[in-house]
Motif scaffolding. Structure first.
Motif, PDB file in Angstrom:
ATOM      1  N   UNK A   1      -4.280  20.165  -3.223  1.00 51.25           N
ATOM      2  CA  UNK A   1      -4.810  19.213  -2.235  1.00 51.25           C
ATOM      3  C   UNK A   1      -5.995  18.394  -2.743  1.00 51.25           C
ATOM      4  N   UNK A   2      -6.870  19.003  -3.526  1.00 50.41           N
ATOM      5  CA  UNK A   2      -8.017  18.264  -4.053  1.00 50.41           C
ATOM      6  C   UNK A   2      -7.552  17.184  -5.020  1.00 50.41           C
ATOM      7  N   UNK A   3      -6.593  17.522  -5.868  1.00 54.68           N
ATOM      8  CA  UNK A   3      -6.069  16.547  -6.825  1.00 54.68           C
ATOM      9  C   UNK A   3      -5.310  15.428  -6.096  1.00 54.68           C
ATOM     10  N   UNK A   4      -4.572  15.796  -5.026  1.00 53.57           N
ATOM     11  CA  UNK A   4      -3.872  14.787  -4.239  1.00 53.57           C
ATOM     12  C   UNK A   4      -4.871  13.796  -3.649  1.00 53.57           C
TER      13      UNK A   4
ATOM     14  N   UNK B   1       0.815  -1.212   0.000  1.00 57.63           N
ATOM     15  CA  UNK B   1       0.000   0.000   0.000  1.00 57.63           C
ATOM     16  C   UNK B   1       0.854   1.270   0.000  1.00 57.63           C
ATOM     17  N   UNK B   2       2.004   1.252   0.672  1.00 60.67           N
ATOM     18  CA  UNK B   2       2.866   2.432   0.727  1.00 60.67           C
ATOM     19  C   UNK B   2       3.304   2.867  -0.670  1.00 60.67           C
ATOM     20  N   UNK B   3       3.632   1.904  -1.530  1.00 60.85           N
ATOM     21  CA  UNK B   3       4.031   2.250  -2.901  1.00 60.85           C
ATOM     22  C   UNK B   3       2.938   3.049  -3.600  1.00 60.85           C
ATOM     23  N   UNK B   4       1.696   2.650  -3.410  1.00 64.46           N
ATOM     24  CA  UNK B   4       0.587   3.289  -4.113  1.00 64.46           C
ATOM     25  C   UNK B   4       0.285   4.673  -3.554  1.00 64.46           C
ATOM     26  N   UNK B   5       0.511   4.867  -2.254  1.00 64.25           N
ATOM     27  CA  UNK B   5       0.339   6.199  -1.687  1.00 64.25           C
ATOM     28  C   UNK B   5       1.464   7.131  -2.156  1.00 64.25           C
ATOM     29  N   UNK B   6       2.667   6.582  -2.304  1.00 65.93           N
ATOM     30  CA  UNK B   6       3.778   7.363  -2.864  1.00 65.93           C
ATOM     31  C   UNK B   6       3.497   7.745  -4.313  1.00 65.93           C
ATOM     32  N   UNK B   7       2.877   6.834  -5.066  1.00 68.90           N
ATOM     33  CA  UNK B   7       2.514   7.138  -6.454  1.00 68.90           C
ATOM     34  C   UNK B   7       1.496   8.271  -6.517  1.00 68.90           C
ATOM     35  N   UNK B   8       0.597   8.333  -5.542  1.00 70.09           N
ATOM     36  CA  UNK B   8      -0.399   9.408  -5.518  1.00 70.09           C
ATOM     37  C   UNK B   8       0.293  10.757  -5.374  1.00 70.09           C
ATOM     38  N   UNK B   9       1.236  10.834  -4.463  1.00 69.93           N
ATOM     39  CA  UNK B   9       1.965  12.088  -4.269  1.00 69.93           C
ATOM     40  C   UNK B   9       2.796  12.418  -5.500  1.00 69.93           C
ATOM     41  N   UNK B  10       3.488  11.424  -6.047  1.00 68.35           N
ATOM     42  CA  UNK B  10       4.302  11.641  -7.242  1.00 68.35           C
ATOM     43  C   UNK B  10       3.450  12.173  -8.390  1.00 68.35           C
ATOM     44  N   UNK B  11       2.306  11.545  -8.622  1.00 75.44           N
ATOM     45  CA  UNK B  11       1.425  11.966  -9.714  1.00 75.44           C
ATOM     46  C   UNK B  11       0.957  13.405  -9.519  1.00 75.44           C
ATOM     47  N   UNK B  12       0.629  13.761  -8.286  1.00 79.21           N
ATOM     48  CA  UNK B  12       0.158  15.119  -7.997  1.00 79.21           C
ATOM     49  C   UNK B  12       1.258  16.146  -8.264  1.00 79.21           C
TER      50      UNK B  12
END
Length: 191
Positions: A48-51, A27-38
């Protein structure tokens, strides 16, 4: 050049999903991907909304992938587990039959690649995407990959559309032919 199906799937695990480089997906990898994508989509700015949207997409993707691939239910997905799940859900299937969360990830990744938001991924945007993930010492390798990837129609349009990217992604994961043009979707694959 040719890249086997195994090489392509291993590349996705190592260079796109295993963000913390611990050798497995969690799960940590996918949360890191969310931040990276934002950050990438915002060109350094954090919306923040996009994050929150990306966090939802990536949590959904993790939930879907772990349901399909975490066979021993330990909260970690090995490369072999991931390969087995991709074989079951993607090989030989069109993009429309891919899991919903995976399609959301693919569309989000396309948005990150389309830096100027014109609906096309040009060679310059492709180069940028490649060098952010892999070590390359000669831009010709990246350019050759792009030129092998794009069709005449892509060149006439000035780049790869989202629809074409989806088609290519379906072939990247779902076509076991080591010489299909989609093998170049993410540039030259490191050995």
């Amino acid at each position: 050049m040719s890249y086997s199906w195994d090489q392509r799937v291993e590349f996705i695990v190592r260079h796109m999903y295993d963000i913390d480089n611990n050798g497995f997906l969690d799960n940590n990898d996918f949360q890191c991907m969310a931040l990276r994508a934002t950050v990438i989509e915002g060109k350094g700015e954090i919306n923040p909304a996009r994050l929150n949207e990306y966090k939802f997409i990536m949590k959904s993707l993790w939930d879907e992938i772990s349901a399909l691939a975490d066979f021993d239910k330990d909260g970690k997905i090995t490369t072999e587990e991931f390969k087995q799940a991709v074989k079951q859900t993607c090989v030989g299937k069109p993009y429309s039959e891919f899991p919903k969360a995976m399609k959301a990830f693919i569309e989000a990744h396309y948005k990150m690649m389309d830096i100027n938001n014109d609906g096309l991924v040009s060679i310059e945007e492709y180069r940028y995407n490649c060098i952010t993930r892999i070590a390359v010492d000669d831009i010709k390798l990246v350019d050759d990959s792009y030129n092998n990837l794009v069709s005449e129609e892509d060149n006439k349009r000035g780049g790869i559309t989202l629809e074409r990217y989806q088609e290519l992604y379906a072939h990247f994961l779902g076509n076991e032919n080591a010489k299909c043009p989609a093998i170049y979707l993410y540039g030259p694959i490191p050995e």
